[in-house]
Design a protein around this motif. Structure first.
Motif, PDB file in Angstrom:
ATOM      1  N   CYS A 262       0.847  -1.204   0.000  1.00 16.59           N
ATOM      2  CA  CYS A 262       0.000   0.000   0.000  1.00 16.59           C
ATOM      3  C   CYS A 262       0.882   1.254   0.000  1.00 16.59           C
ATOM      4  O   CYS A 262       0.633   2.202   0.752  1.00 16.59           O
ATOM      5  CB  CYS A 262      -0.948  -0.013   1.188  1.00 16.59           C
ATOM      6  SG  CYS A 262      -2.094  -1.404   1.148  1.00 16.59           S
TER       7      CYS A 262
ATOM      8  N   LEU B 121      -2.103   4.368  -8.124  1.00 20.68           N
ATOM      9  CA  LEU B 121      -3.427   3.783  -7.896  1.00 20.68           C
ATOM     10  C   LEU B 121      -4.466   4.565  -8.690  1.00 20.68           C
ATOM     11  O   LEU B 121      -4.845   5.680  -8.315  1.00 20.68           O
ATOM     12  CB  LEU B 121      -3.755   3.814  -6.403  1.00 20.68           C
ATOM     13  CG  LEU B 121      -2.780   3.018  -5.515  1.00 20.68           C
ATOM     14  CD1 LEU B 121      -2.940   3.403  -4.058  1.00 20.68           C
ATOM     15  CD2 LEU B 121      -2.975   1.526  -5.708  1.00 20.68           C
TER      16      LEU B 121
ATOM     17  N   CYS C   5      -0.084   5.035   0.905  1.00 21.20           N
ATOM     18  CA  CYS C   5      -1.480   5.378   0.651  1.00 21.20           C
ATOM     19  C   CYS C   5      -2.006   6.072   1.905  1.00 21.20           C
ATOM     20  O   CYS C   5      -1.728   5.619   3.029  1.00 21.20           O
ATOM     21  CB  CYS C   5      -2.283   4.103   0.378  1.00 21.20           C
ATOM     22  SG  CYS C   5      -4.055   4.409   0.340  1.00 21.20           S
TER      23      CYS C   5
ATOM     24  N   PHE D 136      -4.676   5.928   3.285  1.00 18.29           N
ATOM     25  CA  PHE D 136      -5.677   5.156   4.030  1.00 18.29           C
ATOM     26  C   PHE D 136      -5.106   3.920   4.712  1.00 18.29           C
ATOM     27  O   PHE D 136      -5.837   3.192   5.371  1.00 18.29           O
ATOM     28  CB  PHE D 136      -6.824   4.753   3.094  1.00 18.29           C
ATOM     29  CG  PHE D 136      -7.444   5.916   2.387  1.00 18.29           C
ATOM     30  CD1 PHE D 136      -7.913   7.009   3.107  1.00 18.29           C
ATOM     31  CD2 PHE D 136      -7.537   5.958   1.008  1.00 18.29           C
ATOM     32  CE1 PHE D 136      -8.476   8.107   2.470  1.00 18.29           C
ATOM     33  CE2 PHE D 136      -8.098   7.049   0.357  1.00 18.29           C
ATOM     34  CZ  PHE D 136      -8.567   8.119   1.092  1.00 18.29           C
ATOM     35  N   VAL D 137      -3.812   3.656   4.543  1.00 20.93           N
ATOM     36  CA  VAL D 137      -3.280   2.436   5.143  1.00 20.93           C
ATOM     37  C   VAL D 137      -3.076   2.648   6.647  1.00 20.93           C
ATOM     38  O   VAL D 137      -2.641   3.708   7.091  1.00 20.93           O
ATOM     39  CB  VAL D 137      -1.978   1.983   4.428  1.00 20.93           C
ATOM     40  CG1 VAL D 137      -0.812   2.916   4.677  1.00 20.93           C
ATOM     41  CG2 VAL D 137      -1.627   0.553   4.826  1.00 20.93           C
TER      42      VAL D 137
ATOM     43  N   CYS E 236      -6.185  -1.969   5.530  1.00 22.24           N
ATOM     44  CA  CYS E 236      -6.791  -0.863   4.785  1.00 22.24           C
ATOM     45  C   CYS E 236      -7.842  -0.156   5.644  1.00 22.24           C
ATOM     46  O   CYS E 236      -8.773  -0.796   6.136  1.00 22.24           O
ATOM     47  CB  CYS E 236      -7.438  -1.426   3.520  1.00 22.24           C
ATOM     48  SG  CYS E 236      -8.274  -0.161   2.557  1.00 22.24           S
TER      49      CYS E 236
ATOM     50  N   VAL F 133     -10.010   1.907   4.563  1.00 28.32           N
ATOM     51  CA  VAL F 133     -11.261   2.139   3.816  1.00 28.32           C
ATOM     52  C   VAL F 133     -11.677   0.825   3.128  1.00 28.32           C
ATOM     53  O   VAL F 133     -12.184   0.831   2.015  1.00 28.32           O
ATOM     54  CB  VAL F 133     -11.095   3.270   2.767  1.00 28.32           C
ATOM     55  CG1 VAL F 133     -10.984   4.641   3.425  1.00 28.32           C
ATOM     56  CG2 VAL F 133      -9.892   3.025   1.847  1.00 28.32           C
TER      57      VAL F 133
ATOM     58  N   ARG G 231     -12.623   0.378  -0.698  1.00 29.03           N
ATOM     59  CA  ARG G 231     -11.349   0.459  -1.419  1.00 29.03           C
ATOM     60  C   ARG G 231     -11.590   0.373  -2.929  1.00 29.03           C
ATOM     61  O   ARG G 231     -12.556  -0.261  -3.376  1.00 29.03           O
ATOM     62  CB  ARG G 231     -10.394  -0.645  -0.931  1.00 29.03           C
ATOM     63  CG  ARG G 231     -10.778  -2.041  -1.321  1.00 29.03           C
ATOM     64  CD  ARG G 231     -10.048  -3.043  -0.431  1.00 29.03           C
ATOM     65  NE  ARG G 231     -10.259  -4.423  -0.856  1.00 29.03           N
ATOM     66  CZ  ARG G 231     -11.380  -5.111  -0.656  1.00 29.03           C
ATOM     67  NH1 ARG G 231     -12.430  -4.549  -0.072  1.00 29.03           N
ATOM     68  NH2 ARG G 231     -11.470  -6.371  -1.065  1.00 29.03           N
ATOM     69  N   PRO G 232     -10.680   0.991  -3.694  1.00 34.21           N
ATOM     70  CA  PRO G 232     -10.930   1.081  -5.142  1.00 34.21           C
ATOM     71  C   PRO G 232     -10.712  -0.239  -5.880  1.00 34.21           C
ATOM     72  O   PRO G 232     -10.138  -1.192  -5.347  1.00 34.21           O
ATOM     73  CB  PRO G 232      -9.920   2.142  -5.606  1.00 34.21           C
ATOM     74  CG  PRO G 232      -8.878   2.212  -4.557  1.00 34.21           C
ATOM     75  CD  PRO G 232      -9.523   1.773  -3.268  1.00 34.21           C
TER      76      PRO G 232
ATOM     77  N   CYS H 231      -7.300  -2.074  -5.917  1.00 34.02           N
ATOM     78  CA  CYS H 231      -6.910  -2.787  -4.699  1.00 34.02           C
ATOM     79  C   CYS H 231      -7.725  -4.070  -4.530  1.00 34.02           C
ATOM     80  O   CYS H 231      -7.229  -5.062  -4.013  1.00 34.02           O
ATOM     81  CB  CYS H 231      -7.126  -1.894  -3.485  1.00 34.02           C
ATOM     82  SG  CYS H 231      -6.231  -0.341  -3.585  1.00 34.02           S
TER      83      CYS H 231
HETATM   84  S1  SF4 Z   1      -6.973   1.965  -0.489  1.00 30.84           S
HETATM   85 FE1  SF4 Z   1      -6.578   0.441   1.081  1.00 30.84          FE
HETATM   86  S2  SF4 Z   1      -5.903  -1.391  -0.025  1.00 30.84           S
HETATM   87 FE2  SF4 Z   1      -5.738   0.348  -1.435  1.00 30.84          FE
HETATM   88  S3  SF4 Z   1      -3.624   1.040  -1.255  1.00 30.84           S
HETATM   89 FE3  SF4 Z   1      -4.862   2.245   0.181  1.00 30.84          FE
HETATM   90  S4  SF4 Z   1      -4.743   1.162   2.134  1.00 30.84           S
HETATM   91 FE4  SF4 Z   1      -4.056  -0.243   0.528  1.00 30.84          FE
END
Ligand code: SF4
Ligand code: SF4
Length: 243
Positions: free
Chosen positions: A34, A39, A88, A90-91, A96, A98, A102-103, A106
């Protein structure tokens, strides 16, 4: 992910083949992927992440997105803005932050998907599995899941359906080849596909349905649901861009 077949790298999977892959928090590589990734965010990814974070689409775009404009066509690509250290945003230590929003990129890994339109205009898809690499320790530990199991367990089906609609727009047979978008058209693409809270304000204008020949029931449905608004945005753009 929407990519052309030629752009996909990896091994084609046989029908019913179990994926030789299992990702879990016990692996030493957990969370290491991540970071330092490009992304890409598709329209439905932005819808789901904005909703999950409880923010407006314009806030999400301002805070979390980097825009790249393809030099040859002008087509805008959105990417998740990483933190200064490449992570990222959001990690979290536990994974994760989110996860349920998550998109696509991912959710789908280690698979990749190409979509093409058949003669009837219906999308057909091809899955490949990424080549093994030493940094990702999930390979070689089969979980017994087929592609269909994977897409179901990763919650990909809603993303797949929305991304297929994007494929219909992007691969529209009326699309000029080569494509060359004007600045106004780039703004229209970003608004109708990614900035739904701003697009909603345009759609809600009293003259919008008549100006673009839309049925009032379609507009009412779009104003009541983000998903329906995105569908309207894709249909509206197809006419605006390709006639
Ligand atoms: S959205 Fe979640 S799964 Fe995707 S890179 Fe970020 S932390 Fe990792
Ligand atoms: S197994 Fe692969 S996908 Fe899972 S955490 Fe490790 S590097 Fe990431």
């Amino acid at each position: 992910m929407i990519e052309s077949e030629a752009e996909l790298s990896g091994r084609r999977l046989s029908p019913g083949e179990a994926l030789p892959f299992r990702c879990h928090p016990g692996l030493a590589c957990f969370n290491s992927c991540c970071r330092n990734k490009r992304l890409s965010l598709l329209p439905y990814d932005v819808l789901r992440l904005s909703r999950g974070l409880g923010c407006r689409s314009d806030e999400f775009l301002a805070n979390h997105v980097e825009l790249e404009i393809e030099a040859s066509s002008g087509w805008p690509t959105l990417r998740l803005k990483l933190a200064a250290d490449g992570r990222c945003p959001f990690v979290r230590d536990a994974g994760c932050g989110v996860y349920s929003h998550r998109p696509t990129c991912c959710r789908i890994y280690p698979l990749a998907r190409a979509v093409r339109l058949e003669d009837e205009g219906e999308p057909s898809e091809l899955f490949v599995i990424a080549d093994e690499n030493a940094r990702c320790m999930g390979f070689g530990a089969p979980q017994g899941l087929t592609v269909e199991d994977w897409t179901r367990t990763q919650g990909l089906d809603a993303f797949r359906a929305a991304n297929n609609r994007m494929a219909r727009l992007f691969l529209n047979p009326r699309r000029p080849r080569p494509l060359s978008l004007s600045t106004a058209e780039v703004h229209a693409v970003i608004m109708a596909l990614y900035n739904l809270d701003v697009f909603r304000q345009s759609v809600a204008q009293p003259g919008f349905p008549a100006r673009f020949g839309l049925e009032s029931a379609t507009v009412t449905r779009a104003l009541a649901s983000d998903e329906a608004l995105l569908e309207l945005g894709q249909d509206w753009l197809a006419v605006q861009l390709f006639g």
